[in-house]
Every structure is written in structure tokens, then in C-alpha cells.
Design a protein around this motif. Structure first.
Motif, PDB file in Angstrom:
ATOM      1  N   ILE A 404       9.151  18.045  20.230  1.00 52.37           N
ATOM      2  CA  ILE A 404       7.961  19.039  21.122  1.00 52.37           C
ATOM      3  C   ILE A 404       8.593  20.105  21.671  1.00 52.37           C
ATOM      4  O   ILE A 404       9.410  20.167  22.493  1.00 52.37           O
ATOM      5  CB  ILE A 404       7.226  18.343  22.279  1.00 52.37           C
ATOM      6  N   ALA A 405       8.301  21.456  20.948  1.00 47.22           N
ATOM      7  CA  ALA A 405       8.696  22.535  21.306  1.00 47.22           C
ATOM      8  C   ALA A 405       8.293  23.151  22.784  1.00 47.22           C
ATOM      9  O   ALA A 405       9.200  23.644  23.646  1.00 47.22           O
ATOM     10  CB  ALA A 405       8.580  23.648  20.261  1.00 47.22           C
ATOM     11  N   ASP A 406       7.005  22.931  22.950  1.00 52.11           N
ATOM     12  CA  ASP A 406       6.502  23.494  24.300  1.00 52.11           C
ATOM     13  C   ASP A 406       6.942  22.652  25.417  1.00 52.11           C
ATOM     14  O   ASP A 406       6.921  21.501  25.428  1.00 52.11           O
ATOM     15  CB  ASP A 406       5.003  23.166  24.204  1.00 52.11           C
ATOM     16  N   SER A 408       5.997  22.572  28.605  1.00 53.14           N
ATOM     17  CA  SER A 408       5.010  21.858  29.405  1.00 53.14           C
ATOM     18  C   SER A 408       4.485  20.474  28.910  1.00 53.14           C
ATOM     19  O   SER A 408       4.438  19.478  29.538  1.00 53.14           O
ATOM     20  CB  SER A 408       3.986  22.701  29.817  1.00 53.14           C
ATOM     21  N   ILE A 409       4.249  20.626  27.558  1.00 54.46           N
ATOM     22  CA  ILE A 409       3.590  19.272  26.997  1.00 54.46           C
ATOM     23  C   ILE A 409       4.850  18.501  26.942  1.00 54.46           C
ATOM     24  O   ILE A 409       4.626  17.087  26.814  1.00 54.46           O
ATOM     25  CB  ILE A 409       3.284  19.721  25.636  1.00 54.46           C
ATOM     26  N   ARG A 410       5.932  18.618  26.576  1.00 58.37           N
ATOM     27  CA  ARG A 410       7.122  17.763  26.459  1.00 58.37           C
ATOM     28  C   ARG A 410       7.297  16.978  27.945  1.00 58.37           C
ATOM     29  O   ARG A 410       7.692  15.972  27.862  1.00 58.37           O
ATOM     30  CB  ARG A 410       8.471  18.589  26.332  1.00 58.37           C
ATOM     31  N   SER A 411       6.999  17.863  29.037  1.00 58.59           N
ATOM     32  CA  SER A 411       7.193  17.273  30.284  1.00 58.59           C
ATOM     33  C   SER A 411       6.100  16.255  30.621  1.00 58.59           C
ATOM     34  O   SER A 411       6.178  14.876  30.881  1.00 58.59           O
ATOM     35  CB  SER A 411       7.151  18.267  31.356  1.00 58.59           C
ATOM     36  N   HIS A 412       4.691  16.541  30.282  1.00 57.90           N
ATOM     37  CA  HIS A 412       3.645  15.692  30.141  1.00 57.90           C
ATOM     38  C   HIS A 412       3.865  14.451  29.511  1.00 57.90           C
ATOM     39  O   HIS A 412       3.412  13.441  29.728  1.00 57.90           O
ATOM     40  CB  HIS A 412       2.359  16.447  29.984  1.00 57.90           C
ATOM     41  N   TYR A 413       4.548  14.262  28.161  1.00 59.56           N
ATOM     42  CA  TYR A 413       4.680  13.437  27.337  1.00 59.56           C
ATOM     43  C   TYR A 413       5.743  12.309  27.810  1.00 59.56           C
ATOM     44  O   TYR A 413       5.391  11.110  27.907  1.00 59.56           O
ATOM     45  CB  TYR A 413       5.205  14.037  25.899  1.00 59.56           C
ATOM     46  N   GLY A 414       6.725  12.964  28.562  1.00 57.83           N
ATOM     47  CA  GLY A 414       7.694  12.195  29.256  1.00 57.83           C
ATOM     48  C   GLY A 414       7.078  11.470  30.240  1.00 57.83           C
ATOM     49  O   GLY A 414       7.367  10.146  30.579  1.00 57.83           O
ATOM     50  N   GLN A 415       6.146  12.058  31.079  1.00 58.97           N
ATOM     51  CA  GLN A 415       5.531  11.272  32.228  1.00 58.97           C
ATOM     52  C   GLN A 415       4.769  10.082  31.511  1.00 58.97           C
ATOM     53  O   GLN A 415       4.686   9.204  32.183  1.00 58.97           O
ATOM     54  CB  GLN A 415       4.909  12.364  32.983  1.00 58.97           C
ATOM     55  N   ALA A 416       3.780  10.476  30.593  1.00 59.85           N
ATOM     56  CA  ALA A 416       2.959   9.698  30.074  1.00 59.85           C
ATOM     57  C   ALA A 416       3.828   8.426  29.555  1.00 59.85           C
ATOM     58  O   ALA A 416       3.274   7.217  29.704  1.00 59.85           O
ATOM     59  CB  ALA A 416       1.910  10.205  29.053  1.00 59.85           C
TER      60      ALA A 416
END
Length: 656
Positions: A404-406, A408-416
Motif C-alpha cells: 500500500i503506497a498511501d 495513512s491507509i497502510r497505518s489503518h490496515y496495520g491496525q485493522a
């Protein structure tokens, strides 16, 4: 008029978008950085007082965070001067000192060729439609009737028939169309045996494929012979048709999605037709291939979150997994996919016929986000009964998230993924072991151990509890109150607000409302209009909130910024520490040792201290992995703890 290749690129390169836009706006000197080409101003396309209109002068693009207007210099002139494309080009070319080139014969010739091919395709559509009404097409009409398509539906979709002996080539050349044009359109082909050209489509039901503008560009043909090796056969690549960049039912689906219908991606033509006829008008399908990057981009231009409705069989599930791998690097904020998997052995057409529209609507309503399907792919049918298998799962998921390049999205995916991992492993309760004399039952001892390391010796205040502490609750309220009281500063903390984990549902409602209305002149009024006055009154009613410097001195931006930064950092630190303790208990699996007990007791004590020591020497602090300010001894204790949990022995803590 056709312009030669490279002219528009040179025109954009010569112009400064900042200068073009600067004629219509007044730059905000406080937010703008002229040297870096980072320019901000009130938007010229809608009425506002705040500077939400951003120009990136180096890249040559503008974007408004209020009305979402975006484009380049040409689109800006078109919108502000109310002129067409060529007139805008002429205006900008005059400013750049570039003569607009004369008519390009080669480009015009190419455009004329495309127009001729489109005309050939339209005549082929009409030919095949007429053939469907002949005696030779009786079996094809019976098949369509069995699939639920009456003559009116067949006419709506312009369904036709290609006779077993062909005929399209002879029909079109008989009308004076050059044979080369018929072959370039993909309707006929050269024989590899040296014979005359032949019809590509024979003995097939014909589905016209149209582009987003409604122009016929290709065909999809379904074989009437059940033993034919190619059940479906599409037009070849032509100057008109690129199957990796096209979608079946593109234009009508785009129009329906604009009216609020969910964009649904099915696997085949009949699925799309069945769904559209049943009321799901924004349905499309790829054209005989797995979904490509270009098709994903087309889908996201239609709707931000298309639903992939795939067949409920192994092949359908494999197709969904391939889509995930293609989509992950392309994800952007607000731009993702959801997946609706059909019952086993059924496609969307089967579901509609057997269970009805209501059943299909329920499947679409229950479509799962992509992160859940990613998790399902990596965990279904697998056992994680050893540290090595857990570590392998962590590695596989980390490798996917890295795509995931973005950030912020990468961070949210990690948390999910972390949340899903906790749910999986925390549900595995080891069976109690019996011992003759001094034995112990892991479950009961683990509970005692949790109480021992808790920073407060009561279950209500336990750091392992699901709810937030009273201090965290107040800190959430303070942050929300400051943002409401200081709307001029609030947009600067959008990312921090987005990441904040509110445990109180009422606070979550305010958080979402604030994110929707950031940039509004009267932020408080906008939130009250959406939620009513009660939620804000409860937040503002806390004594601790009313005495906060950020609320009392809301008109002083520097004070507000310092207070918000401090409150966000403290809240993030406390919640981060709490999660680390939860992960430690989960990963230990009921086998505590004295060394880790000591470290966890330290971490719990640090959690209790988070947010204290505001007057201590700042040299004692450093930034934590989550961006929050932490004392160095806090960070050291947690880092040593993390070496033995989450990512396996010897692994490094992931950097945010």
C-alpha cells in the motif's frame, strides 16, 4: 481539432499554474510557501472565507478540500472563463507565447479512421440483431427466454445472433464497406491457410460492447454449441477495443451510479444484464479477463467503493484474491473495494432467479471490506498453534500491507490486521493442566497475573479492560472541545483527529461530524445541525474542559496548537501502552515468566504515568513509534518488551 502529440505537455510546462490561478484569487500568505510552489487561497469555485483551495505549482495541479474541484491550468481557464477546451488552449498558448499549431493531417486521419470503424461496428450490431429474428436463431431465442430475457429485454441490450455460417463480412462488404475496415474492426480475420477472410463470430449469441460514450467498440459472443472449447469469445484488440481498458455496460452504469445506485462488478455479461434488469442498474463486468489496473481506475472514477460480486465457487474466490493483489498498491483515501461473495455454486444471475432481489440486496449490504478478505485468505483453513506459524502469518500480512503506497491507509490496515489478530488468538483458551501437588491452572493464574500488573488494584481501572479510563475519556472531550472552539486551527489537525480512537460512542459521533465539516466557518453550528445540541453540551459541560487553556484561549492560534498537540500526544501514548500490554498478555499464551512479568509491570506503571510530568526536562523525551511524545525510559521499557511479543524473537518493531 486535433493537436500534435506533445503540444499540451509543452504548454503546461511553460506555464506557471500559480500565475494563471493568481489572477482570480488572493493567496493566503500565512499558509502558502511561494518558494516551494505550495499555494493556498479561498476557493474561486464556491463561497468560503478559509483558504481550502490548494495549488501545487510544481506539479501543475489544483484541488479544493471544500468543494473538491480539481484540475490543471486548462481546466481552470475553462471553468473560470466559461470557454471550451480549444478556446482555453488558445488563451493559455497566447500567454505562453506559443502559436497554436495548424490542423494536423495525420491526427485528423487517425480520428477519421476511428469514426469509420465505429460506423462499421454499428452496422454489424444491426446485422446481428436482425439475425436473431430469423429461423436459424430459434435455439438462441429459446436460450435467452430460459435465462429470463423477453424480447423487450433483448432489444434493450441489442442482443444479436451470428449464424453458424457467418454472414457479417458478406453483408457489410455488400453495403460498400471496404473489407480492410471490416477486418480492422475485428469482425473478420485473415485465414492462416491462405484462403479468403472469414467471419470471427459464428454460431454465437452476440452482446455488443460499448464504451463510456455509448459507441460500439466490440462484441462478446456466447457459443451455442455446449461442447465448444471457447464458451465466450470477445473481439480481438483493435484501434477501438482494448479489453483490459473497457467495461461491459460502462456508460449506463456510470449514469446509474451518479443517481446513487451501488456500483457492482460481476463476472459475465448475463450477470450484468440480470442485475440491471432486476434494478441494480450500476452493474459492469470485465471482458473475459481478470480485473486489470486500468479497469480498477475506471471503476473508481465511477464510484469510490465498488462492490466485487463474484461467483461462489473456487474460481470466483481465486478471482477475488487476485483483485486484492492488484488493488492494494492503488488504494487512496476513500477509494477501496468491497466484496460480496455469492452462495457456493451460484453466480449473481442464479441468486436473482432462485432467491430474488431481496436476497441479492442483502448480499450487497453485507459486502465485506477488502482488509477482511485479505485476512480470510491468509488464515482460512490454517492452524496457528506454534510461534513459528504465527510469525509466518505476521510476515505474510506485513508483506501485503507494504504494497500500500498511501501511508495513512497502510497505518489503518496495520491496525485493522492487529485487531483481527487479537480476535483470532485471544479466542484460543488453553485447556487447564492438572498437577499433583503444587500445580497451577493457567487460566486462573493468568487472571491473577493480569491483576498483579494492573496499575490500579481494581478491575474497573485495569489497563486490560475494554473501556477507556476516566482520564482518557476527559482527554477525548478536551480535544473535541478545543477543535470546536477553534475552527480556524482545526483543519491542521485533521490527520490526528482521524487517527484518534474514541471509546465513547458519543465522542465517535462528534469526531465523525467534525471530520465531515472541517473548514466550515461555524464549525459548532455545523456539528449541532447534524447531531443536535445535546452531544456538544455534554462535552462542553465537563469542568476539566471549561478550564482547558485551549478552550479558554481559543482565539490564540499558537496556544491552541500547543494544547492540541499535547493532548493528542498524551492520549496516543496512553492508548498505545494499553494495547502493548494487551498484546503481551495475548501472546504469552498462559505461560508467564518472571522476567516478562517485571517488564509488563513496568509498562503498566508507565501507562499510568502517561501524560504526567509536563514540567519535566524535555531532553528526557523522544518521539514514540506512533508519533507521541514518550519518556526515554518508557520507550526503552516498551522496546525491550516488544522484542518478545507481536513479531517474534529477534524481529524489529515496525516503523510507523
Amino acid at each position: 481539432m486535433s493537436l500534435p502529440p506533445g503540444f499540451l505537455d509543452e504548454l503546461r510546462g511553460r506555464l506557471s499554474l500559480g500565475q494563471v490561478v493568481g489572477r482570480k484569487v488572493i493567496w493566503d500568505t500565512r499558509k502558502s510557501n511561494q518558494g516551494k510552489g505550495d499555494l493556498w487561497a479561498p476557493c474561486p469555485f464556491h463561497q468560503e472565507k478559509t483558504a481550502s483551495f490548494h495549488v501545487d505549482d510544481r506539479k501543475g495541479y489544483y484541488y479544493c478540500f471544500g468543494c473538491h474541484a480539481k484540475g490543471d491550468a486548462i481546466s481552470f481557464v475553462r471553468e473560470t472563463e466559461n470557454v471550451d477546451f480549444m478556446e482555453a488552449v488558445k488563451i493559455l498558448a497566447g500567454e505562453a507565447g506559443m502559436p497554436v499549431p495548424e490542423r494536423d493531417p495525420q491526427a485528423q486521419q487517425k480520428a477519421d479512421r476511428r469514426a469509420q470503424l465505429i460506423e462499421v461496428m454499428e452496422q454489424a450490431v444491426q446485422f446481428h440483431r436482425l439475425q436473431l429474428q430469423t429461423a436459424a436463431a430459434a435455439e438462441a431465442r429459446d436460450y435467452l427466454a430460459r435465462r429470463g430475457l423477453d424480447p423487450a429485454a433483448q432489444a434493450r441490450w441489442e442482443i444479436g445472433f451470428a449464424p453458424a455460417n457467418g454472414g457479417a463480412l458478406a453483408h457489410l462488404t455488400g453495403k460498400g464497406i471496404d473489407q480492410k475496415l471490416v477486418m480492422d474492426a475485428g469482425i473478420a480475420a485473415e485465414s492462416d491457410r491462405g484462403g479468403p477472410p472469414y467471419d470471427r463470430f459464428r454460431g454465437r449469441i452476440m452482446f455488443p460492447i460499448r464504451d463510456a460514450r455509448g459507441r460500439a467498440i466490440g462484441f462478446g459472443g456466447r457459443a451455442m454449441d455446449p461442447n465448444h472449447p471457447a464458451k465466450y469469445y470477445n473481439s480481438p484488440e483493435t484501434p477501438l477495443f482494448d479489453k483490459g481498458r473497457s467495461l461491459f455496460n460502462h456508460g449506463p452504469a456510470r449514469e446509474a451510479a451518479g443517481k446513487g445506485y451501488p456500483l457492482v462488478v460481476a463476472e459475465g455479461y448475463m450477470d450484468v444484464i440480470a442485475m440491471s434488469e432486476a434494478g441494480f442498474g450500476a452493474a459492469v463486468a470485465p471482458l473475459g479477463t481478470a480485473i486489470t489496473e486500468d479497469q480498477l481506475r475506471l471503476l473508481w472514477r465511477i464510484a469510490p467503493e465498488p462492490i466485487i460480486a463474484l461467483d461462489g465457487d473456487t474460481a470466483g474466490l481465486r478471482a477475488a484474491m487476485r483483485v486484492i493483489d492488484i488493488a492494494l498498491p492503488l488504494l487512496e483515501a476513500g477509494q477501496s473495494l468491497r466484496f460480496a461473495l455469492m452462495p457456493e455454486g451460484m453466480d449473481p444471475d442464479d441468486v436473482l432467479k432462485a432467491q430474488g432481489v431481496g436476497a441479492m440486496q442483502k448480499l450487497l449490504d453485507r459486502a465485506i471490506p477488502m482488509v477482511q478478505l485479505l485476512w480470510q485468505r491468509e488464515t482460512d483453513g490454517k492452524s496457528f498453534d506454534s510461534p513459528e506459524r504465527k510469525a509466518a502469518l505476521d510476515k505474510a500480512l506485513r508483506d501485503k500491507i507494504k504494497l500500500i503506497a498511501d501511508p495513512s491507509i497502510r497505518s489503518h490496515y496495520g491496525q485493522a490486521i492487529k485487531d483481527l489478530r487479537w480476535q483470532l488468538f485471544s479466542g484460543r483458551k488453553p485447556a487447564p493442566r492438572k498437577s499433583g501437588g503444587g500445580g497451577w491452572a493457567p487460566n486462573s493464574r493468568m487472571e491473577a497475573w493480569k491483576r498483579e500488573i494492573s496499575p490500579v488494584a481494581t478491575s474497573k481501572a485495569s489497563a486490560l479492560g475494554a473501556g477507556a479510563s476516566a482520564e482518557d475519556h476527559l482527554r477525548e472531550a478536551v480535544i473535541l472541545a478545543i477543535l470546536i472552539a477553534a475552527p480556524q486551527v482545526a483543519p491542521e489537525f485533521e490527520s490526528a483527529l482521524e487517527r484518534m480512537e474514541c471509546r465513547d460512542p458519543a465522542h465517535q459521533d462528534i469526531q465523525r461530524a467534525l471530520l465531515r465539516h472541517l473548514g466550515a466557518t461555524d464549525l459548532s453550528a455545523a456539528v449541532v445541525q447534524e447531531l443536535g445540541p445535546d452531544p456538544l453540551e455534554r462535552v462542553m459541560g465537563h469542568n476539566h474542559v471549561s478550564i482547558s487553556p485551549g478552550v479558554r484561549r481559543a482565539s490564540e492560534p499558537d496556544v491552541v496548537r500547543m494544547c492540541l498537540a499535547e493532548e493528542f500526544a498524551k492520549l496516543t501514548a496512553r492508548q498505545g501502552h494499553a494495547r502493548e500490554i494487551e498484546d503481551a498478555v495475548e501472546d504469552l499464551g498462559g505461560v508467564p515468566d518472571e522476567g516478562l512479568t517485571h517488564r509488563l509491570r513496568q509498562a503498566a506503571a508507565l501507562l499510568d504515568q502517561a501524560g504526567r510530568g509536563d514540567n519535566e526536562d524535555k531532553a528526557e523525551y523522544e518521539l514514540g513509534a506512533n508519533g507521541a511524545r514518550m519518556k526515554k525510559d518508557e520507550r526503552n521499557a516498551l522496546d525491550s518488551l516488544l522484542e518478545q511479543i507481536n513479531f517474534g524473537k529477534g524481529a524489529q518493531r515496525p516503523k510507523s
